[in-house]
Design a protein around this motif. Sequence first.
Motif, PDB file in Angstrom:
ATOM      1  N   SER A 184      64.522  16.717  24.748  1.00  0.00           N
ATOM      2  CA  SER A 184      64.232  17.868  26.256  1.00  0.00           C
ATOM      3  C   SER A 184      63.102  17.841  26.308  1.00  0.00           C
ATOM      4  N   CYS A 185      62.914  15.998  26.773  1.00  0.00           N
ATOM      5  CA  CYS A 185      61.535  16.187  28.187  1.00  0.00           C
ATOM      6  C   CYS A 185      62.794  15.453  29.029  1.00  0.00           C
ATOM      7  N   PRO A 232      66.487  16.645  13.696  1.00  0.00           N
ATOM      8  CA  PRO A 232      65.769  17.039  13.213  1.00  0.00           C
ATOM      9  C   PRO A 232      64.726  17.652  14.446  1.00  0.00           C
ATOM     10  N   GLN A 233      63.684  18.729  14.895  1.00  0.00           N
ATOM     11  CA  GLN A 233      63.684  19.408  15.192  1.00  0.00           C
ATOM     12  C   GLN A 233      62.809  18.767  16.514  1.00  0.00           C
ATOM     13  N   GLU A 234      62.154  17.677  15.598  1.00  0.00           N
ATOM     14  CA  GLU A 234      61.044  16.805  15.942  1.00  0.00           C
ATOM     15  C   GLU A 234      61.924  15.743  17.227  1.00  0.00           C
ATOM     16  N   ALA A 235      63.068  15.533  16.686  1.00  0.00           N
ATOM     17  CA  ALA A 235      64.226  14.231  18.210  1.00  0.00           C
ATOM     18  C   ALA A 235      64.476  15.293  19.229  1.00  0.00           C
ATOM     19  N   ARG A 236      64.168  17.038  18.810  1.00  0.00           N
ATOM     20  CA  ARG A 236      65.313  17.798  19.655  1.00  0.00           C
ATOM     21  C   ARG A 236      64.059  18.031  20.817  1.00  0.00           C
ATOM     22  N   ASP A 237      62.686  18.087  20.464  1.00  0.00           N
ATOM     23  CA  ASP A 237      62.108  18.047  21.093  1.00  0.00           C
ATOM     24  C   ASP A 237      61.665  17.122  22.154  1.00  0.00           C
ATOM     25  N   VAL A 238      61.496  15.841  21.564  1.00  0.00           N
ATOM     26  CA  VAL A 238      61.299  14.538  22.400  1.00  0.00           C
ATOM     27  C   VAL A 238      62.824  14.690  23.475  1.00  0.00           C
TER      28      VAL A 238
END
Length: 180
Positions: A32-33, A24-30
């Motif tokens: 990518s931090c 999920p994009q939300e997991a990728r966003d986290v």
Amino acid sequence: MTGGAQQAGEGVLGAIVGCDKELPQEARDVLSCFCRQIEQFGPAGTGTRAKLVSNFLALGTAALVVETFRKARALGVDWQKLYELAQHGSGKSVGFERIAGGAVAGDFQGYKFSVDNSVKDLSYFTELAKQNSCNSDLLSALLGVFSSAASDGHGNRMISELLNPTLIAEDAARRTKPDD
């Protein structure tokens, strides 16, 4: 994850992912931090396999660097010259630089991974390799290098500490001491 505390602080870890659906994009966003690269290897379980394979590569490199420089010490080969020369060859790697680069400067804390954790990860990988009929003599040898160091009382030490000249001398004396 690939990398360690330093890479986490710099936000350049690698994420090894296994999941049954697209990440999920939300997991990728986290992720990518603190991750430079995020790779999905396939369904659940494949991330763990990929991580163990990645650790096999890193620990194999680390074991070879430690053994090379321990043998160089025993044979009277100058560490600084060997390190500088190897910087121009195919043996150069991040693990080589962290372990040997620090050692030539008298810093034995450059590779932040313990001997006990090496034994643990290589034991897991050995079991996985056996279950999948792909065990090897090299894997057994690497596990032996770290298991031997742990048996010698170095389990809590960082891998790079195995190059401390005081430790090398103590280990050599223990091995050459006649049994009582």
